[in-house]
Design an enzyme around this catalytic site. Sequence first.
Site, mmCIF file in Angstrom:
data_model
loop_
_atom_site.group_PDB
_atom_site.id
_atom_site.type_symbol
_atom_site.label_atom_id
_atom_site.label_comp_id
_atom_site.label_asym_id
_atom_site.label_seq_id
_atom_site.Cartn_x
_atom_site.Cartn_y
_atom_site.Cartn_z
ATOM 1 C CG HIS A 141 -41.405 17.311 -23.804
ATOM 2 N ND1 HIS A 141 -40.275 16.646 -24.236
ATOM 3 C CD2 HIS A 141 -41.110 17.103 -22.625
ATOM 4 C CE1 HIS A 141 -39.781 15.727 -23.559
ATOM 5 N NE2 HIS A 141 -40.475 15.808 -22.207
ATOM 6 C CG ASP A 191 -38.059 11.968 -21.263
ATOM 7 O OD1 ASP A 191 -39.702 12.779 -21.224
ATOM 8 O OD2 ASP A 191 -37.293 12.808 -20.323
ATOM 9 C CD GLU A 214 -39.622 18.285 -19.924
ATOM 10 O OE1 GLU A 214 -39.679 18.652 -18.393
ATOM 11 O OE2 GLU A 214 -39.169 17.906 -20.929
ATOM 12 C CD GLU A 215 -36.186 16.015 -21.511
ATOM 13 O OE1 GLU A 215 -35.986 15.961 -20.470
ATOM 14 O OE2 GLU A 215 -37.027 15.007 -21.038
ATOM 15 C CG HIS A 248 -33.100 12.362 -18.879
ATOM 16 N ND1 HIS A 248 -32.599 13.356 -18.270
ATOM 17 C CD2 HIS A 248 -34.617 12.754 -19.475
ATOM 18 C CE1 HIS A 248 -33.732 14.289 -17.705
ATOM 19 N NE2 HIS A 248 -35.019 13.876 -18.468
#
Lengths: 499, 499
Positions: free
Chosen positions: A314, A326, A360-361, A459
């Site tokens: 993503h 990420d 995505e998140e 995150h």
Amino acid sequence: MSTTRIRVSRRTRALLPQNRGRARGRTLATFLILAAIAVAGNLVVPEPVQADGDSFAVLSPAVVSQATALRDKALQDDRAWDFVEGLTVEVGPRFPGTAGDRRGVEWALATLKAWGFENVRAEPVTVPKWDRGTATGRTVSPFPQPVVLAALGGSVATPKGGLEAEVLRVESMDELGALGDGGADGKIVFIDERMERTRDGRGYGAAVAKRGGGASLAAEKGAVGLLIRSAGTSTSRIAHTGGMRYREGVRKIPAAALSNIDADLLAAQMRRGKPVRFHYELTTRDLGTAESANVIAEVVGRERPDEIVILAAHLDSWDLGMGAVDDGSGCAIVAAAAKLIAELPERPRRTIRVLLTANEEFGLSGATAYGERYADAMDKHVAGVEADFGAGRVWALRSRVPDDRLPVIDDLAKLLAPLGIEPQGNRARGGADLRPLRQALVPVFDLSQDGSAYFDIHHTIEDTLDKVDPEALRQNVAAHVTLAYIVAEYDGDLGRAPE
Amino acid sequence: MSTTRIRVSRRTRALLPQNRGRARGRTLATFLILAAIAVAGNLVVPEPVQADGDSFAVLSPAVVSQATALRDKALQDDRAWDFVEGLTVEVGPRFPGTAGDRRGVEWALATLKAWGFENVRAEPVTVPKWDRGTATGRTVSPFPQPVVLAALGGSVATPKGGLEAEVLRVESMDELGALGDGGADGKIVFIDERMERTRDGRGYGAAVAKRGGGASLAAEKGAVGLLIRSAGTSTSRIAHTGGMRYREGVRKIPAAALSNIDADLLAAQMRRGKPVRFHYELTTRDLGTAESANVIAEVVGRERPDEIVILAAHLDSWDLGMGAVDDGSGCAIVAAAAKLIAELPERPRRTIRVLLTANEEFGLSGATAYGERYADAMDKHVAGVEADFGAGRVWALRSRVPDDRLPVIDDLAKLLAPLGIEPQGNRARGGADLRPLRQALVPVFDLSQDGSAYFDIHHTIEDTLDKVDPEALRQNVAAHVTLAYIVAEYDGDLGRAPE
């Protein structure tokens, strides 16, 4: 370097390709060309792995040789690093609906075009737009001091000027759920549950449960606010954000994560035995929706171009960090793997499709949009793999194919073994972005990355380039290119996945 | 456990105490009492170190035994931990002139009284008051993204709405100084100098030079703002603050430190070759002065109560962290060391004075005030040691005494050797808070702590309790109590320090 060193099993023939002679004929030429490229590029190409006698049950020597060469070339190739370095330095955070998100899409389109992929395109995706604003918090009494916290993604704001109440500490969702009606009346509930550090990330399940559902459960018990110990293993003083949701019909209360260090502080203050009052202010805003896009790039197959192998990651990231791990690393891994295949003198049979999803998140918008757009083409999706667990080394292979295709997976596992990857059965779950494929029973694969350190930075503001190990990144590319090549070239088919 | 195992050199007698017989008479009783206390408290008291034959040149067997017992008891004693845990959890940041600073003074007074010290008191100190406000920064073009930074202590604010300019990168103060007149006209100067990680902290000198003096030097070259790579070795995404000053008559420009990670980002953006514009806003405020206090507690000497041995640390901290390491740990170490001495059945000859100063961080107000208040008593200050280099293990002893007193130091070094502490000569510098003592030529000591990890968290939000290792803390107390006892009990005198 020669294909003659690889011998093929004579035992299992049921799924063997039909045109082995032809494939075999190509192999030496392919290797000579690769060797020439390697010499020209001053690369040291390692010897292909010496497969043990008659160990490959299904794959032809040509396919095995080619996959081996790709794998070993990947271990010398730093284009995944170049990708993630560029994305991180030149774009950084790519939170859905923000200017960074748009720049990320533009950057990816430009880069994938520059890398020579075909059918590079952006496919529009509508994404939710939420702005974090600022987050401040402090213990008020009996021991006042500021703390580090972050709003959970999707949280409502506190009242202007903040929210102050006594803290009620529980150690789990179960303990919160066991409170009687009104058991948290007027309180800020603090779920002080610590996430376990594991290689496979299994501690994340409980962490997500409290992060995603804690606010509504606390509100049902009368709470006015929610604090959680960060759903992460960081030992730094940083808070982990991540998505949360409100249950329909339940009062919405503002939800924030304390850094592990500040959770320790709050717990230590509460151990003193006096009521602890806490104040926090979140200025989050729900801004409706915005436009983003899935970014797609392809290596069109030579024989069955309508059959699609998905390499997913993503493109979006949380807002706090730079999205290097990420999932900038995942994007880099799948792009670099596809690039290696694109550079082959001959394309594999099927089309490799790099799919860099939007959002995505914060709700899987890109995956959902992809599933809707390609609903009628799901029967032409032959396999999918997603890289979205950081930048740690791959240590396990899981598949999800019909039992009678397991010999292919066994062969694949043999090719991956020299990378330190062990087979872990046929119950692959696929990544979140592969959900539409899973639902259509497309075979999916997990190349499980070592997540021991992943949740230290997941995150958070610390999702930055320095956390990416170039060597581990190369190993990831090697694993992904091997898998992608095998499933794109294999001339049987993998069928549909077991439910 | 017996003093008979310790034999004393018969060689060097010039500085021997006059009343050895009396001291010897007390020794067995002291040990029996200590042993009784230890048994009562379920402590395992280690065997005193077996000194090698005739190794103690000056100190009496009684003094050696007592120091040894104190040292070894300290290795079993967690009161330093209790102190720093309490100060951190119940007070936290203690920036000069803030409410936290005042609470720190109250907490220290209450705790030191509760621990049974004598003459516990607060001595008023006027401190500068500066408020950090908020700090935000971002690269603007060609690659916009937010960065983590912190205002340097004492910096002026940016104009409201922030300051934007092109960045001029230099790698050192020397490179900045070598620019021609107007060489930084209209630019934000970025001093991208990396601090070296060392055990002894020697990398901090260059770091302080750019942090303290970079703004005025940049302004002289025409700059409108200053950014520095943090004066610290952190690999986390946190910025290190710390004091800076403006040179008289030079235009004041706002000064901030980027986290090392964001300094890497800015440098990587600049390597792309295009001009990089940067925006930052600091809302610092100079609020004049406020009242704080030095906190003092004593163990009054039995024979020469007017002779003072100073055990110093500073009670204030920077605002960002909790001041657990800098210098909560130092306060805890000296308080716990003094407490162990206070619990002896007999006080040492001289008075041990625990001095927890106000505002070390932002101008040494407490040390200056102490020096003024006790100017006439400096000849009665016989020695000083300060703990202000974190919570790492002590690895070196340095003294600053007349050469003819070095046999005392040799003996002390022998007592410290089992703690892993090596003698490092007679050029001790004393800590910043010992400056008035140094100026008055009072003998000072350095018990040098291992600073390898200190500058990872120094002056940052990560100066928190979890960074303190209880075992290293005990070793520190052992070193400090040994030194304090020796210099307080030794019945010669240490004279005045060489200049």
